[in-house]
Scaffold this motif. Structure first.
Motif, mmCIF file in Angstrom:
data_model
loop_
_atom_site.group_PDB
_atom_site.id
_atom_site.type_symbol
_atom_site.label_atom_id
_atom_site.label_comp_id
_atom_site.label_asym_id
_atom_site.label_seq_id
_atom_site.Cartn_x
_atom_site.Cartn_y
_atom_site.Cartn_z
ATOM 1 N N PHE A 184 -10.385 -21.282 0.385
ATOM 2 C CA PHE A 184 -10.184 -20.088 1.207
ATOM 3 C C PHE A 184 -9.844 -18.882 0.343
ATOM 4 N N ILE A 185 -9.034 -19.085 -0.686
ATOM 5 C CA ILE A 185 -8.638 -17.988 -1.565
ATOM 6 C C ILE A 185 -9.634 -17.883 -2.720
ATOM 7 N N MET A 190 7.320 -5.470 4.840
ATOM 8 C CA MET A 190 6.062 -5.377 5.573
ATOM 9 C C MET A 190 5.445 -6.764 5.706
ATOM 10 N N ILE A 191 5.024 -7.078 6.926
ATOM 11 C CA ILE A 191 4.298 -8.317 7.196
ATOM 12 C C ILE A 191 2.935 -7.919 7.726
ATOM 13 N N TYR A 192 1.907 -8.457 7.103
ATOM 14 C CA TYR A 192 0.539 -7.974 7.332
ATOM 15 C C TYR A 192 -0.358 -9.172 7.639
ATOM 16 N N VAL A 193 -1.071 -9.097 8.752
ATOM 17 C CA VAL A 193 -1.976 -10.175 9.152
ATOM 18 C C VAL A 193 -3.416 -9.756 8.883
ATOM 19 N N THR A 194 -4.183 -10.628 8.261
ATOM 20 C CA THR A 194 -5.599 -10.367 8.036
ATOM 21 C C THR A 194 -6.343 -11.685 7.888
ATOM 22 N N HIS A 195 -7.656 -11.649 8.168
ATOM 23 C CA HIS A 195 -8.508 -12.795 7.868
ATOM 24 C C HIS A 195 -9.245 -12.558 6.558
ATOM 25 N N ASP A 196 -9.072 -11.357 5.991
ATOM 26 C CA ASP A 196 -9.782 -10.960 4.773
ATOM 27 C C ASP A 196 -8.928 -11.310 3.560
ATOM 28 N N GLN A 197 -9.349 -12.319 2.793
ATOM 29 C CA GLN A 197 -8.530 -12.756 1.667
ATOM 30 C C GLN A 197 -8.509 -11.724 0.538
ATOM 31 N N VAL A 198 -9.484 -10.791 0.498
ATOM 32 C CA VAL A 198 -9.442 -9.713 -0.501
ATOM 33 C C VAL A 198 -8.270 -8.780 -0.204
ATOM 34 N N GLU A 199 -8.066 -8.431 1.075
ATOM 35 C CA GLU A 199 -6.903 -7.635 1.458
ATOM 36 C C GLU A 199 -5.615 -8.356 1.080
ATOM 37 N N ALA A 200 -5.572 -9.641 1.339
ATOM 38 C CA ALA A 200 -4.377 -10.418 1.025
ATOM 39 C C ALA A 200 -4.086 -10.393 -0.474
ATOM 40 N N GLU A 260 11.074 -17.689 4.612
ATOM 41 C CA GLU A 260 12.053 -16.638 4.307
ATOM 42 C C GLU A 260 11.329 -15.459 3.679
ATOM 43 N N ILE A 261 11.532 -14.276 4.266
ATOM 44 C CA ILE A 261 10.923 -13.045 3.765
ATOM 45 C C ILE A 261 12.051 -12.134 3.299
ATOM 46 N N ALA A 262 12.027 -11.772 2.036
ATOM 47 C CA ALA A 262 13.105 -10.974 1.456
ATOM 48 C C ALA A 262 12.994 -9.518 1.877
ATOM 49 N N ASP A 263 14.124 -8.828 1.826
ATOM 50 C CA ASP A 263 14.155 -7.401 2.136
ATOM 51 C C ASP A 263 13.234 -6.649 1.169
ATOM 52 N N GLY A 264 12.341 -5.817 1.711
ATOM 53 C CA GLY A 264 11.443 -5.018 0.890
ATOM 54 C C GLY A 264 10.189 -5.734 0.430
ATOM 55 N N GLU A 265 10.003 -6.971 0.845
ATOM 56 C CA GLU A 265 8.852 -7.753 0.391
ATOM 57 C C GLU A 265 7.618 -7.449 1.241
ATOM 58 N N PHE A 266 6.447 -7.490 0.607
ATOM 59 C CA PHE A 266 5.173 -7.347 1.314
ATOM 60 C C PHE A 266 4.556 -8.739 1.406
ATOM 61 N N VAL A 267 4.552 -9.292 2.619
ATOM 62 C CA VAL A 267 4.045 -10.646 2.853
ATOM 63 C C VAL A 267 2.807 -10.557 3.731
ATOM 64 N N VAL A 268 1.765 -11.264 3.336
ATOM 65 C CA VAL A 268 0.517 -11.269 4.103
ATOM 66 C C VAL A 268 0.283 -12.650 4.686
ATOM 67 N N PHE A 269 0.048 -12.718 6.015
ATOM 68 C CA PHE A 269 -0.385 -13.944 6.680
ATOM 69 C C PHE A 269 -1.911 -13.946 6.675
ATOM 70 N N VAL A 270 -2.495 -14.999 6.140
ATOM 71 C CA VAL A 270 -3.947 -15.062 6.053
ATOM 72 C C VAL A 270 -4.419 -16.448 6.459
ATOM 73 N N GLY A 271 -5.629 -16.504 6.958
ATOM 74 C CA GLY A 271 -6.191 -17.780 7.381
ATOM 75 C C GLY A 271 -7.402 -17.532 8.254
ATOM 76 N N PRO A 272 -8.163 -18.565 8.572
ATOM 77 C CA PRO A 272 -9.357 -18.402 9.413
ATOM 78 C C PRO A 272 -8.982 -18.080 10.853
ATOM 79 N N SER A 273 -9.953 -17.661 11.629
ATOM 80 C CA SER A 273 -9.710 -17.366 13.045
ATOM 81 C C SER A 273 -9.143 -18.600 13.748
ATOM 82 N N GLY A 274 -8.123 -18.375 14.574
ATOM 83 C CA GLY A 274 -7.528 -19.460 15.337
ATOM 84 C C GLY A 274 -6.448 -20.233 14.618
#
Length: 348
Positions: free
Chosen positions: A233-234, A187-197, A25-39
């Motif tokens: 990972f984090i 906003m939903i943001y995908v990255t492999h870079d845990q610093v960005e997350a 569940e992603i709330a209205d106005g929330e900034f959620v980042v999907f992070v993880g290794p390639s694949g």
């Protein structure tokens, strides 16, 4: 409004399952980042939300409306890709307003929305330039501006900074964070870079082989990882993991000394962050070791210590140090910063 709910979402390619029952569940106005290794499935999951990939099983709701079978144009979402995907023959102004023009919006409305987005992104001086006359960071801002003018329900970012150099990545991280503060959009943001997350997210979703390993704030994931995968990972450098045995409220280390702990359940691994280890003279603390290498980074130094049966441990200290490879040291662990994990890798 921009609340997004995923219920038991799965993605199959033939007999291969890449997304394995995701509930989120992603709330209205929330900034959620999907992070993880390639694949791990993070981009696939984002594309399923955007409608660019079909959902094999499960449902997707946006503001309480089931959009599982609806095309991307009906979902009210805007997507920003790793590639800028700008029209090279058009000006910045025309690129940003193109989606409104094709939708038949009046010229006055297009001009007003483009000017407003350009003001937010500091693009006013570049509106009459073409993409080839812009830097990478400016082109990415144009791509973001093209999404803003549509006034979407939510923004979807798929590794938008991967094509930028290190300095521009830092600058654009700041720009995206400020954009979220001003627009207050989901906003939903995908990255492999845990610093960005860590720097951008209200909450982070850590994915591992198509499943959610943990969801939480950056601080929750850093201080209380749910399993050894998240623990390592984090964080940069990653958390140190050591073999251990627990008995009652004490733990012991092979080849080391051990100490007291707050857990009573059996644990086989102890985790501790590099900044929670202090260096002293041999014979003091939880174990002894020999300095293997010292990495000087300015304000900080990372000291890699060879600790025999415990393996190599990384310690973060201030940048000014007299340690050299071959020096013997004792390592002390902060008792309140210990993490314990069982044989299954889950947090005890």
């Amino acid at each position: 409004m921009g609340a997004i709910t995923l219920k038991a979402v799965e993605k199959w390619y033939g007999d291969i399952q890449v997304i394995k029952g995701v509930d989120l569940e992603i709330a209205d106005g929330e900034f959620v980042v999907f992070v993880g290794p390639s694949g791990c499935g993070k981009s696939t999951l984002l594309r399923m939300i955007g409608g660019l990939e079909d959902i094999s099983r499960g449902t997707l709701d946006i503001d309480g409306r089931d959009v599982t079978s609806e095309p991307p144009s009906k979902r009210g979402l805007a997507m920003v890709f790793q590639s800028y995907a700008l029209y090279p023959h058009m000006s910045v102004r025309d690129n940003m307003g193109f989606s409104l023009k094709t939708a038949g919006a009046p010229k006055d409305e297009i001009a007003a929305k483009v000017n407003a987005a350009a003001a937010v992104l500091k693009l006013e001086p570049y509106l009459d330039r073409r993409p080839k006359d812009l830097s990478g960071g400016q082109r990415q801002r144009v791509a973001i501006g093209r999404s803003i003018v549509r006034d979407p329900t939510a923004f979807l970012f798929d590794e938008p900074l991967s094509n930028l150099d290190a300095a521009l990545r830092v600058e654009m991280r700041y720009e995206i964070a400020k954009l979220h503060q001003s627009l207050k959009s989901t906003m939903i943001y995908v990255t492999h870079d845990q610093v960005e997350a860590m720097t951008l997210a209200d909450r982070i979703v850590v994915l591992e082989f198509g499943k959610i390993a943990q969801v939480g704030t950056p601080r929750e994931l850093y201080e209380r990882p749910a399993n050894t995968f998240v623990a390592q990972f984090i964080g940069s450098p990653k958390m140190n993991l050591l073999p251990c045995e627990t008995a009652g409220k004490t733990y012991s280390l092979p080849g080391g000394r051990g100490g007291t702990c707050a857990v009573t359940a059996p644990a086989t691994q102890l985790g501790i962050r590099p900044e929670h280890i202090t260096l002293g003279t041999p014979g003091h603390g939880q174990c002894d070791g020999t300095v293997d290498i010292v990495e000087y980074l300015g304000a900080d130094s990372f000291v890699v210590v060879e600790c025999g049966a415990l393996g190599k441990l990384t310690v973060r200290i201030t940048g000014d140090t007299d340690l050299h490879p071959g020096d013997g040291v004792g390592l002390g662990f902060e008792a309140t910063a210990l993490n314990f994990f069982g044989t299954d890798g889950l947090r005890v």
